[in-house]
Design a protein around this motif. Sequence first.
Motif, PDB file in Angstrom:
ATOM      1  N   GLU A  51      30.502  26.255 -36.850  1.00 11.39           N
ATOM      2  CA  GLU A  51      29.590  27.347 -37.194  1.00 11.39           C
ATOM      3  C   GLU A  51      28.257  27.271 -36.463  1.00 11.39           C
ATOM      4  N   LYS A  52      28.248  26.618 -35.322  1.00  8.16           N
ATOM      5  CA  LYS A  52      27.049  26.632 -34.486  1.00  8.16           C
ATOM      6  C   LYS A  52      26.918  27.946 -33.725  1.00  8.16           C
ATOM      7  N   TYR A  53      28.056  28.575 -33.421  1.00  7.81           N
ATOM      8  CA  TYR A  53      28.046  29.782 -32.590  1.00  7.81           C
ATOM      9  C   TYR A  53      28.938  30.866 -33.180  1.00  7.81           C
ATOM     10  N   LEU A  54      28.529  32.101 -32.941  1.00  4.25           N
ATOM     11  CA  LEU A  54      29.414  33.238 -33.114  1.00  4.25           C
ATOM     12  C   LEU A  54      29.993  33.573 -31.743  1.00  4.25           C
ATOM     13  N   VAL A  55      31.292  33.804 -31.700  1.00  3.57           N
ATOM     14  CA  VAL A  55      31.961  34.230 -30.474  1.00  3.57           C
ATOM     15  C   VAL A  55      32.173  35.734 -30.586  1.00  3.57           C
ATOM     16  N   ILE A  56      31.655  36.470 -29.620  1.00  5.64           N
ATOM     17  CA  ILE A  56      31.626  37.923 -29.685  1.00  5.64           C
ATOM     18  C   ILE A  56      32.278  38.505 -28.443  1.00  5.64           C
ATOM     19  N   VAL A 109      26.806  33.120 -29.281  1.00  9.32           N
ATOM     20  CA  VAL A 109      25.490  33.385 -29.843  1.00  9.32           C
ATOM     21  C   VAL A 109      25.173  32.324 -30.889  1.00  9.32           C
ATOM     22  N   ALA A 110      23.961  31.813 -30.865  1.00  7.70           N
ATOM     23  CA  ALA A 110      23.548  30.785 -31.822  1.00  7.70           C
ATOM     24  C   ALA A 110      23.536  31.358 -33.234  1.00  7.70           C
ATOM     25  N   ALA A 111      24.213  30.661 -34.149  1.00  3.75           N
ATOM     26  CA  ALA A 111      24.217  31.090 -35.548  1.00  3.75           C
ATOM     27  C   ALA A 111      22.887  30.736 -36.196  1.00  3.75           C
ATOM     28  N   PRO A 112      22.321  31.631 -36.989  1.00  3.45           N
ATOM     29  CA  PRO A 112      21.021  31.354 -37.608  1.00  3.45           C
ATOM     30  C   PRO A 112      21.173  30.424 -38.807  1.00  3.45           C
ATOM     31  N   PRO A 113      20.111  29.740 -39.186  1.00  4.79           N
ATOM     32  CA  PRO A 113      20.175  28.880 -40.382  1.00  4.79           C
ATOM     33  C   PRO A 113      20.312  29.716 -41.641  1.00  4.79           C
ATOM     34  N   VAL A 114      20.704  29.077 -42.707  1.00  5.88           N
ATOM     35  CA  VAL A 114      20.824  29.756 -43.998  1.00  5.88           C
ATOM     36  C   VAL A 114      19.447  30.273 -44.425  1.00  5.88           C
ATOM     37  N   ALA A 129      28.207  29.853 -45.554  1.00 11.79           N
ATOM     38  CA  ALA A 129      26.986  30.102 -46.320  1.00 11.79           C
ATOM     39  C   ALA A 129      27.079  31.359 -47.168  1.00 11.79           C
ATOM     40  N   GLY A 130      28.233  32.023 -47.140  1.00 13.89           N
ATOM     41  CA  GLY A 130      28.419  33.218 -47.965  1.00 13.89           C
ATOM     42  C   GLY A 130      27.885  34.483 -47.350  1.00 13.89           C
ATOM     43  N   ARG A 131      27.856  34.549 -46.008  1.00  9.63           N
ATOM     44  CA  ARG A 131      27.384  35.747 -45.315  1.00  9.63           C
ATOM     45  C   ARG A 131      28.554  36.441 -44.628  1.00  9.63           C
ATOM     46  N   VAL A 132      28.592  37.753 -44.739  1.00 14.76           N
ATOM     47  CA  VAL A 132      29.634  38.579 -44.131  1.00 14.76           C
ATOM     48  C   VAL A 132      29.049  39.224 -42.871  1.00 14.76           C
ATOM     49  N   TRP A 133      29.726  39.013 -41.736  1.00 14.34           N
ATOM     50  CA  TRP A 133      29.255  39.498 -40.442  1.00 14.34           C
ATOM     51  C   TRP A 133      30.175  40.605 -39.956  1.00 14.34           C
ATOM     52  N   VAL A 134      29.584  41.755 -39.648  1.00 12.84           N
ATOM     53  CA  VAL A 134      30.369  42.932 -39.264  1.00 12.84           C
ATOM     54  C   VAL A 134      29.959  43.397 -37.871  1.00 12.84           C
ATOM     55  N   ALA A 135      30.943  43.548 -36.985  1.00  6.59           N
ATOM     56  CA  ALA A 135      30.700  44.127 -35.665  1.00  6.59           C
ATOM     57  C   ALA A 135      30.640  45.648 -35.816  1.00  6.59           C
ATOM     58  N   ASP A 136      29.420  46.164 -35.856  1.00  6.83           N
ATOM     59  CA  ASP A 136      29.178  47.608 -35.997  1.00  6.83           C
ATOM     60  C   ASP A 136      29.134  48.200 -34.586  1.00  6.83           C
ATOM     61  N   ARG A 137      30.322  48.408 -34.047  1.00  8.73           N
ATOM     62  CA  ARG A 137      30.462  48.645 -32.606  1.00  8.73           C
ATOM     63  C   ARG A 137      29.734  49.900 -32.123  1.00  8.73           C
ATOM     64  N   GLY A 138      29.916  51.022 -32.823  1.00  6.23           N
ATOM     65  CA  GLY A 138      29.294  52.266 -32.377  1.00  6.23           C
ATOM     66  C   GLY A 138      27.786  52.233 -32.426  1.00  6.23           C
ATOM     67  N   ASN A 139      27.222  51.446 -33.332  1.00 14.46           N
ATOM     68  CA  ASN A 139      25.768  51.315 -33.437  1.00 14.46           C
ATOM     69  C   ASN A 139      25.207  50.177 -32.583  1.00 14.46           C
ATOM     70  N   LYS A 140      26.067  49.492 -31.838  1.00 16.80           N
ATOM     71  CA  LYS A 140      25.660  48.406 -30.941  1.00 16.80           C
ATOM     72  C   LYS A 140      24.859  47.335 -31.678  1.00 16.80           C
ATOM     73  N   ARG A 141      25.469  46.823 -32.751  1.00 16.57           N
ATOM     74  CA  ARG A 141      24.772  45.802 -33.528  1.00 16.57           C
ATOM     75  C   ARG A 141      25.777  45.030 -34.386  1.00 16.57           C
ATOM     76  N   ILE A 142      25.308  43.916 -34.927  1.00 18.08           N
ATOM     77  CA  ILE A 142      26.026  43.180 -35.960  1.00 18.08           C
ATOM     78  C   ILE A 142      25.208  43.269 -37.236  1.00 18.08           C
ATOM     79  N   GLN A 143      25.854  43.631 -38.337  1.00 16.88           N
ATOM     80  CA  GLN A 143      25.180  43.675 -39.628  1.00 16.88           C
ATOM     81  C   GLN A 143      25.681  42.524 -40.499  1.00 16.88           C
TER      82      GLN A 143
END
Length: 347
Positions: free
Chosen positions: A269-274, A285-290, A224-238
């Motif tokens: 693309e139903k799930y993100l594996v983290i 984790v369930a991937a969100p809709p576009v 869907a053209g989304r970039v997913w970043v594991a922002d490890r020190g901030n305990k989040r995904i952006q």
Amino acid sequence: MARFWFCVAGAGCFLALLVLHSRIRDSPVLREFVFQVSWRTEEILYRLDVGWPKHSEYFTGATFCVAVDSLNRLVYVAQRGENIQKVLVFTEDGYFLRAWNYTVDTPHGMFAASTLHEQSVWITDVGSGSYGHTIKKYSSFGDLVQVLGTPGKKGSGLNPLQFDNPAELYVEDTGDIYIVDGDGGLNNRLIKLSQDFMVLWLHGENGTGPAKFSIPHSVTVDSAGRVWVADRGNKRIQVFDKDTGEWLGAWNNCFTEEGPSSVRFTPDEKYLVIAQLNLSRLLFVAAPPVGSIGYCSVISSIQLADQVLPHLLDVSGKTGAIYVAEIGARQVQKYVPLNSYFSSFHS
């Protein structure tokens, strides 16, 4: 009288559930409660393939990263240590093919970029020697093809490119490259490069706000053209728009204990594996809709043994198998989808 109080109690429970349901989207505390409860009723999607690889004695160092060439069904493993082969190549069936060690100093992350016209492996090198602070492109047999960065010199420059502890990268079929540069050191940034290595956009500031990072550790892109970043020190995904670099949102409700160290999508693309390094845990984790980022919702998990320390992982685009590089256990393990999930994702 007893029946009366029983009915009153039942009505009270029903009202409490309605209140909980109505407030769940607005209350982080309640969301965390539901997250914890869901762990007890989660769906089991994957199992360990105990026969992979056929011979584990080839793992002689700390296995930091793994990359799957789905087109040719190959698995690349990079490991650290003295006087060892730094890159190992296996088939997806677990047979060892070859090893090479030429110009790899201290590997951290890797990506296999294979098309019908080219087969290549990219490795981020965080060493302090003459090959360090770079990202290198190799042929499948270990021949050095391209070097990004200034070898042996860390920095934040863009012309010429400089890196300091580049953690991982993702290469699209178009040749565009997404780099998270910041496993400690000078930089905490996400860079998008064109196939001819021009900077297309950049988010590059240390901090806790939107589009800022603290140890950006892994990156992936969805269809869907989304970039997913594991922002490890901030305990989040952006999440960002891959064309414009626009910040789309963030997930932090799943990571109260430990930040994400690796992120990849299942082929459907139903799930993100983290991966969560210090918790030795994998999350599905369930991937969100576009058009919506929403909240992080854990569907399944795999709890590994203590001190296994899953660092980075990759997923086969053909079989859905997950390969996990474990720096504590000094091995790579393979997880395969259960028959029920495998059938649904191929239908």
